[in-house]
Design an enzyme around this catalytic site. Sequence first.
Site, PDB file in Angstrom:
ATOM      1  N   ARG A 227      17.121  -4.219  15.632  1.00  0.00           N
ATOM      2  CA  ARG A 227      16.679  -5.539  16.055  1.00  0.00           C
ATOM      3  C   ARG A 227      15.834  -5.418  17.328  1.00  0.00           C
ATOM      4  NH1 ARG A 227      17.111  -7.061  11.701  1.00  0.00           N
ATOM      5  NH2 ARG A 227      18.270  -8.836  10.857  1.00  0.00           N
ATOM      6  N   HIS A 275       8.535  -6.068  10.364  1.00  0.00           N
ATOM      7  CA  HIS A 275       9.937  -6.218   9.911  1.00  0.00           C
ATOM      8  C   HIS A 275      10.049  -5.892   8.415  1.00  0.00           C
ATOM      9  CE1 HIS A 275      13.969  -8.321  10.859  1.00  0.00           C
ATOM     10  NE2 HIS A 275      14.109  -7.494   9.841  1.00  0.00           N
TER      11      HIS A 275
HETATM   12  P1  NDP Z   1      26.558  -1.682  10.558  1.00  0.00           P
HETATM   13  O1  NDP Z   1      27.368  -2.839  11.015  1.00  0.00           O
HETATM   14  O2  NDP Z   1      27.000  -0.947   9.336  1.00  0.00           O
HETATM   15  O3  NDP Z   1      26.451  -0.628  11.748  1.00  0.00           O
HETATM   16  C1  NDP Z   1      26.199  -1.016  13.049  1.00  0.00           C
HETATM   17  C2  NDP Z   1      26.330   0.179  13.953  1.00  0.00           C
HETATM   18  O4  NDP Z   1      26.000  -0.227  15.287  1.00  0.00           O
HETATM   19  C3  NDP Z   1      27.744   0.745  14.000  1.00  0.00           C
HETATM   20  O5  NDP Z   1      27.710   2.139  14.055  1.00  0.00           O
HETATM   21  C4  NDP Z   1      28.287   0.170  15.304  1.00  0.00           C
HETATM   22  O6  NDP Z   1      29.287   0.954  15.935  1.00  0.00           O
HETATM   23  C5  NDP Z   1      27.041   0.191  16.158  1.00  0.00           C
HETATM   24  N1  NDP Z   1      27.170  -0.738  17.288  1.00  0.00           N
HETATM   25  C6  NDP Z   1      27.297  -2.079  17.267  1.00  0.00           C
HETATM   26  N2  NDP Z   1      27.429  -2.553  18.519  1.00  0.00           N
HETATM   27  C7  NDP Z   1      27.389  -1.484  19.343  1.00  0.00           C
HETATM   28  C8  NDP Z   1      27.496  -1.308  20.731  1.00  0.00           C
HETATM   29  N3  NDP Z   1      27.665  -2.344  21.563  1.00  0.00           N
HETATM   30  N4  NDP Z   1      27.444  -0.075  21.237  1.00  0.00           N
HETATM   31  C9  NDP Z   1      27.285   0.997  20.420  1.00  0.00           C
HETATM   32  N5  NDP Z   1      27.181   0.907  19.085  1.00  0.00           N
HETATM   33  C10 NDP Z   1      27.240  -0.320  18.547  1.00  0.00           C
HETATM   34  O7  NDP Z   1      25.062  -2.203  10.380  1.00  0.00           O
HETATM   35  P2  NDP Z   1      23.927  -1.615   9.443  1.00  0.00           P
HETATM   36  O8  NDP Z   1      23.845  -0.152   9.646  1.00  0.00           O
HETATM   37  O9  NDP Z   1      24.102  -2.129   8.066  1.00  0.00           O
HETATM   38  O10 NDP Z   1      22.639  -2.342  10.040  1.00  0.00           O
HETATM   39  C11 NDP Z   1      22.253  -2.190  11.395  1.00  0.00           C
HETATM   40  C12 NDP Z   1      21.225  -3.238  11.768  1.00  0.00           C
HETATM   41  O11 NDP Z   1      19.969  -2.926  11.182  1.00  0.00           O
HETATM   42  C13 NDP Z   1      21.508  -4.646  11.227  1.00  0.00           C
HETATM   43  O12 NDP Z   1      22.403  -5.325  12.065  1.00  0.00           O
HETATM   44  C14 NDP Z   1      20.144  -5.289  11.225  1.00  0.00           C
HETATM   45  O13 NDP Z   1      19.959  -5.966  12.445  1.00  0.00           O
HETATM   46  C15 NDP Z   1      19.180  -4.116  11.144  1.00  0.00           C
HETATM   47  N6  NDP Z   1      18.397  -4.124   9.908  1.00  0.00           N
HETATM   48  C16 NDP Z   1      17.022  -4.072   9.995  1.00  0.00           C
HETATM   49  C17 NDP Z   1      16.265  -4.050   8.858  1.00  0.00           C
HETATM   50  C18 NDP Z   1      14.787  -3.946   8.926  1.00  0.00           C
HETATM   51  O14 NDP Z   1      14.106  -4.070   7.913  1.00  0.00           O
HETATM   52  N7  NDP Z   1      14.213  -3.682  10.078  1.00  0.00           N
HETATM   53  C19 NDP Z   1      16.867  -4.084   7.530  1.00  0.00           C
HETATM   54  C20 NDP Z   1      18.305  -4.100   7.551  1.00  0.00           C
HETATM   55  C21 NDP Z   1      19.023  -4.125   8.703  1.00  0.00           C
HETATM   56  P3  NDP Z   1      30.698   1.255  15.205  1.00  0.00           P
HETATM   57  O15 NDP Z   1      30.374   2.270  14.141  1.00  0.00           O
HETATM   58  O16 NDP Z   1      31.518   1.808  16.268  1.00  0.00           O
HETATM   59  O17 NDP Z   1      31.183  -0.045  14.644  1.00  0.00           O
HETATM   60  C1  OXD Z   2      18.158  -7.304   7.508  1.00  0.00           C
HETATM   61  C2  OXD Z   2      16.764  -7.335   7.836  1.00  0.00           C
HETATM   62  O1  OXD Z   2      18.962  -7.632   8.359  1.00  0.00           O
HETATM   63  O2  OXD Z   2      15.949  -7.479   6.952  1.00  0.00           O
HETATM   64  O3  OXD Z   2      18.491  -6.911   6.378  1.00  0.00           O
HETATM   65  O4  OXD Z   2      16.412  -7.191   8.985  1.00  0.00           O
END
Ligand code: NDP
Ligand code: OXD
Length: 312
Positions: A227, A275
């Site tokens: 993000r 995006h």
């Molecule tokens: P997940 O919830 O599976 O993973 C999130 C990860 O972030 C976890 O490893 C979590 O830690 C870590 N995390 C969250 N908060 C913190 C923090 N404060 N400090 C350190 N680590 C943290 O999410 P996804 O992998 O499915 O997706 C990640 C993000 O990618 C989504 O939230 C979305 O915003 C973005 N996204 C972007 C897309 C694009 O096209 N650009 C498409 C899809 C998603 P822990 O393992 O310890 O819980």
């Molecule tokens: C998602 C994205 O969150 O598209 O899947 O960013």
Amino acid sequence: MTRILFYLDGYSHDMWRGCFKKIDPSIDFRSFPDWGSPDDGPAYAFVWEAEPGLLKRYPNIKAIFSLGAGIDHLMADPDLPKDVPIIRMGDDGLKEGMAEYVLMNVLMHHRKMLNFIADQRHKKWQRAFSLAARDVRVGILGYGALGKCAAATLKPIGYNLASWSRSPKPAEDGIRHFHGMDQLNDFLARTDILVGLLPSTKETEGLMNFERLSRLPEGAAVINAGRGTLIVLDDLIALLNSGYINGATLDVFPEEPLPADHPLWEQEKVIITPHSAAITRPDTAAEYVLRNIARIEAGDTPENLLDLKLGY
Ligand code: NDP
Ligand code: OXD
């Protein structure tokens, strides 16, 4: 019979309906604005950037599926029902799409493609040496569904991998795990190519500011596909201008679309994508939603249930 209330602006709903119907022809797939009445019986919402207040008007919704992995679009609704489970997208199509994007951009920075593209514009012939992949330290911020899939895709190329997340991770061959704020600086110090795959939460907002970006070794590259709130863009631009950061790939921004007058558009060493790193794929997403509806109906916990306290 399963009822789906679908909301997605600007895309063909027929294609989505077709993907659901292919798996289960009996599905009652309702495209917004034809959601019918809340008295029609239990339903599941499957939405992206639904208009604020809409979900509250349908108390028959048993669970809300986010069309993306990010749920910031739902959190922006002040009337979001708080007692309805929210399930984030986590289908294979999304993971594979992100892994492809990360692989492509890690290779671009590792093999100095941005330098070559800039040189080509100036008809400049300048050879450049690249390190072996094993000598390139890639660090993935966020080791969730997407971070893990990206790491698994980078691993066979031989990169020296590490991850950083909130909670500790079990030891794994070929990837070093860091967690928590105490270990962030050590993780950054060993990262030549940083890959941001973090959700937008209070804790991650502005995390990559001047001070933290400066913890990366000189010449590092930054990729952000989680993000846009993660990076303080003015700080990144200052470090690009000074040459401390060599290049960046940015797919997400604090304001989207990125305003036409934003200075990032002018940066030679920055790749901007709109995006589009991973866009939810209808066939795998339909399969994922129906699989998780079946879990809910069986009394089991669905995959990727949102933890409202953590914000992801
Ligand atoms: P997940 O919830 O599976 O993973 C999130 C990860 O972030 C976890 O490893 C979590 O830690 C870590 N995390 C969250 N908060 C913190 C923090 N404060 N400090 C350190 N680590 C943290 O999410 P996804 O992998 O499915 O997706 C990640 C993000 O990618 C989504 O939230 C979305 O915003 C973005 N996204 C972007 C897309 C694009 O096209 N650009 C498409 C899809 C998603 P822990 O393992 O310890 O819980
Ligand atoms: C998602 C994205 O969150 O598209 O899947 O960013």
